[in-house]
Write a protein that holds these residues in place. Structure first.
Motif, PDB file in Angstrom:
ATOM      1  N   PHE A  21       0.722  -1.201  -0.285  1.00  0.00           N
ATOM      2  CA  PHE A  21       0.081  -0.223  -0.106  1.00  0.00           C
ATOM      3  C   PHE A  21       0.845   1.409  -0.087  1.00  0.00           C
ATOM      4  O   PHE A  21       1.909   1.117   0.924  1.00  0.00           O
ATOM      5  CB  PHE A  21      -0.818  -0.013   1.323  1.00  0.00           C
ATOM      6  N   THR A  22       0.506   2.486  -0.833  1.00  0.00           N
ATOM      7  CA  THR A  22       1.257   3.565  -0.803  1.00  0.00           C
ATOM      8  C   THR A  22       0.489   4.436   0.186  1.00  0.00           C
ATOM      9  O   THR A  22      -0.848   4.422   0.341  1.00  0.00           O
ATOM     10  CB  THR A  22       0.944   4.175  -1.982  1.00  0.00           C
ATOM     11  N   VAL A  23       1.091   4.849   1.245  1.00  0.00           N
ATOM     12  CA  VAL A  23       0.513   5.521   2.683  1.00  0.00           C
ATOM     13  C   VAL A  23       1.117   6.864   2.755  1.00  0.00           C
ATOM     14  O   VAL A  23       2.166   7.229   2.445  1.00  0.00           O
ATOM     15  CB  VAL A  23       1.115   4.826   3.937  1.00  0.00           C
ATOM     16  N   ARG A  24       0.365   7.825   2.852  1.00  0.00           N
ATOM     17  CA  ARG A  24       0.755   9.272   3.224  1.00  0.00           C
ATOM     18  C   ARG A  24       0.252   9.468   4.770  1.00  0.00           C
ATOM     19  O   ARG A  24      -1.147   9.366   4.966  1.00  0.00           O
ATOM     20  CB  ARG A  24      -0.071  10.314   2.468  1.00  0.00           C
ATOM     21  N   ALA A  25       1.054   9.478   5.547  1.00  0.00           N
ATOM     22  CA  ALA A  25       1.018   9.731   6.992  1.00  0.00           C
ATOM     23  C   ALA A  25       0.650  11.145   7.437  1.00  0.00           C
ATOM     24  O   ALA A  25       1.770  11.984   7.322  1.00  0.00           O
ATOM     25  CB  ALA A  25       1.575   8.820   7.811  1.00  0.00           C
ATOM     26  N   ILE A  26      -0.319  11.575   8.149  1.00  0.00           N
ATOM     27  CA  ILE A  26      -0.162  13.147   8.667  1.00  0.00           C
ATOM     28  C   ILE A  26      -0.635  13.145  10.165  1.00  0.00           C
ATOM     29  O   ILE A  26      -1.606  12.280  10.495  1.00  0.00           O
ATOM     30  CB  ILE A  26      -1.262  14.164   7.540  1.00  0.00           C
ATOM     31  N   SER A  27      -0.066  13.947  10.855  1.00  0.00           N
ATOM     32  CA  SER A  27      -0.456  13.960  12.194  1.00  0.00           C
ATOM     33  C   SER A  27      -1.448  15.045  12.715  1.00  0.00           C
ATOM     34  O   SER A  27      -1.817  15.201  13.848  1.00  0.00           O
ATOM     35  CB  SER A  27       0.861  13.921  13.173  1.00  0.00           C
ATOM     36  N   LYS A  28      -1.514  16.070  11.798  1.00  0.00           N
ATOM     37  CA  LYS A  28      -2.521  17.060  11.896  1.00  0.00           C
ATOM     38  C   LYS A  28      -3.874  16.925  11.042  1.00  0.00           C
ATOM     39  O   LYS A  28      -3.728  16.986   9.883  1.00  0.00           O
ATOM     40  CB  LYS A  28      -1.805  18.448  11.938  1.00  0.00           C
ATOM     41  N   TRP A  29      -5.059  17.001  11.833  1.00  0.00           N
ATOM     42  CA  TRP A  29      -6.259  16.883  11.225  1.00  0.00           C
ATOM     43  C   TRP A  29      -6.553  18.098  10.156  1.00  0.00           C
ATOM     44  O   TRP A  29      -7.153  17.844   9.300  1.00  0.00           O
ATOM     45  CB  TRP A  29      -7.449  16.894  12.063  1.00  0.00           C
ATOM     46  N   GLU A  30      -5.997  19.109  10.417  1.00  0.00           N
ATOM     47  CA  GLU A  30      -5.874  20.350   9.484  1.00  0.00           C
ATOM     48  C   GLU A  30      -5.448  20.173   8.264  1.00  0.00           C
ATOM     49  O   GLU A  30      -5.602  20.763   7.182  1.00  0.00           O
ATOM     50  CB  GLU A  30      -5.257  21.673  10.253  1.00  0.00           C
ATOM     51  N   ASP A  31      -4.620  19.317   8.150  1.00  0.00           N
ATOM     52  CA  ASP A  31      -3.919  18.850   6.722  1.00  0.00           C
ATOM     53  C   ASP A  31      -4.617  17.915   5.951  1.00  0.00           C
ATOM     54  O   ASP A  31      -4.285  17.400   4.693  1.00  0.00           O
ATOM     55  CB  ASP A  31      -2.357  18.354   6.966  1.00  0.00           C
ATOM     56  N   ILE A  32      -5.937  17.321   6.391  1.00  0.00           N
ATOM     57  CA  ILE A  32      -6.505  16.162   5.537  1.00  0.00           C
ATOM     58  C   ILE A  32      -6.869  16.900   4.434  1.00  0.00           C
ATOM     59  O   ILE A  32      -6.686  16.163   3.348  1.00  0.00           O
ATOM     60  CB  ILE A  32      -7.617  16.056   6.443  1.00  0.00           C
ATOM     61  N   ALA A  33      -7.455  17.975   4.145  1.00  0.00           N
ATOM     62  CA  ALA A  33      -7.948  18.415   2.817  1.00  0.00           C
ATOM     63  C   ALA A  33      -6.890  18.835   1.776  1.00  0.00           C
ATOM     64  O   ALA A  33      -7.242  18.118   0.888  1.00  0.00           O
ATOM     65  CB  ALA A  33      -8.969  19.968   3.173  1.00  0.00           C
ATOM     66  N   GLY A  34      -5.868  19.237   2.285  1.00  0.00           N
ATOM     67  CA  GLY A  34      -4.718  19.487   1.185  1.00  0.00           C
ATOM     68  C   GLY A  34      -4.039  18.222   0.833  1.00  0.00           C
ATOM     69  O   GLY A  34      -3.719  17.869  -0.294  1.00  0.00           O
TER      70      GLY A  34
END
Length: 113
Positions: A21-34
């Motif tokens: 799987f190709t994964v993009r991990a983010i720790s801030k919910w504010e970054d979801i849209a971008g």
């Protein structure tokens, strides 16, 4: 994947990457849209207890948006009692922490098939 726990992000990213799987991990919910706009995910793994936000509310927003409503959202939570609430936020599933990697993979595959 969205989780404010960096250790969970790292472990899940490794497990998913090892399973092609190709994964993009983010720790801030504010970054979801971008991130969704740039990455176009097939599925979103979303922690319920995010710093500064309730993942269930974030899920509702994603499911109400024309741009993201088609993307399956799987909630992560250490609280099993949230199972009854996942329908209210229109989530496609729930994975409780701690989780078995086999269940994580099964749930993901089921939702992107």
């Amino acid at each position: 994947m969205v989780d404010d726990d960096e250790d969970i992000l790292a472990v899940v990213q490794i497990v998913l990457s090892m399973n092609s799987f190709t994964v993009r991990a983010i720790s801030k919910w504010e970054d979801i849209a971008g991130t969704v706009k740039d990455f176009s995910p097939d599925l979103i793994l979303l922690d319920v207890a995010l710093r500064g936000a309730d993942g269930r509310e974030v899920c509702k927003q994603l499911k109400k948006s024309n741009d993201t409503r088609h993307i399956p959202v799987i909630l992560f939570s250490a609280h099993y009692d949230l199972v009854n609430n996942i329908h209210e936020c229109m989530a496609n599933g729930l994975i409780t922490k701690p989780f078995e990697t086999s269940y994580l993979l099964e749930t993901i595959r089921k939702n992107i098939a």
